[in-house]
Write a protein that holds these residues in place. Structure first.
Motif, PDB file in Angstrom:
ATOM      1  N   UNK A 141       1.009  -1.572  -0.020  1.00 12.60           N
ATOM      2  CA  UNK A 141       0.183  -0.063   0.392  1.00 12.60           C
ATOM      3  C   UNK A 141       0.415   1.910  -0.709  1.00 12.60           C
ATOM      4  N   UNK A 142       0.323   2.676  -1.091  1.00 15.13           N
ATOM      5  CA  UNK A 142       1.396   3.206  -0.705  1.00 15.13           C
ATOM      6  C   UNK A 142       0.171   4.253  -0.236  1.00 15.13           C
ATOM      7  N   UNK A 143       0.840   5.103   0.353  1.00 14.01           N
ATOM      8  CA  UNK A 143       0.187   6.666   1.270  1.00 14.01           C
ATOM      9  C   UNK A 143       0.947   7.834   0.630  1.00 14.01           C
ATOM     10  N   UNK A 144      -0.011   8.147  -0.452  1.00 15.15           N
ATOM     11  CA  UNK A 144       0.325  10.126  -1.488  1.00 15.15           C
ATOM     12  C   UNK A 144       0.249  10.297  -0.483  1.00 15.15           C
ATOM     13  N   UNK A 145       0.843  11.520  -0.283  1.00 12.38           N
ATOM     14  CA  UNK A 145       0.367  12.623   0.526  1.00 12.38           C
ATOM     15  C   UNK A 145       0.919  13.850   0.171  1.00 12.38           C
TER      16      UNK A 145
END
Length: 154
Positions: free
Chosen positions: A4-8
């Motif tokens: 899972x990539x959380x792009x902020x």
């Protein structure tokens, strides 16, 4: 283990705080989690991304935060095919700005869908006028999102 990539996209750190607060929920659900504070299009296209969560605040008149502008511009210019991408959006905004409330999150959502990505569930829009600490809204939403979308792998 799925990734899972959380792009902020954040101006003052609120969206990053949300990302850091929800990360353990995904780890408990069986994901390896990577928080990306300077995301690039290649973060989605060049390495496996089983699931993406975008935590994006809105600045100015519905604009992307400075750290997120290169990513959004890259999506627009490169038009990568994202048909395999499953994602969610947590949009942070302030309803006192009227029509531009959560504008960055809404615009990103449109861009991703236009590139063929598949949003899972509804977008969460957090209003700073109603919710002082954004994670107070984000944590229950993520818990429900993981259950409703059957994302638990552990």
């Amino acid at each position: 283990m799925p990734m899972l990539k959380i792009l902020v996209g954040t101006m003052y750190g609120g969206a990053l705080d949300v990302a850091e607060q929800v990360k353990p929920l995904f780890e408990s659900a069986g994901y390896e989690v990577d928080i990306l504070e300077q995301p690039t299009v290649s973060d989605l296209t060049d390495s496996p991304t089983d699931l993406a969560l975008f935590c994006v605040s809105t600045t100015g008149s519905g604009d992307f935060p400075g750290n997120f502008v290169p990513f959004a511009r890259g999506l627009d210019e490169q038009s990568p095919g994202l048909t395999d991408l499953r994602y969610g959006v947590i949009a942070l905004g302030d309803s006192s700005y009227g029509d531009t409330f959560c504008g960055a999150g809404r615009q990103l959502d449109e861009m991703l869908q236009g590139l063929g990505a598949n949003r899972l569930g509804e977008r969460l829009e957090i209003d700073a006028m109603e919710t002082f600490m954004a994670d107070d809204a984000a944590i229950p939403w993520v818990e429900e999102w993981i259950d409703a979308q059957r994302l638990k792998v552990a």
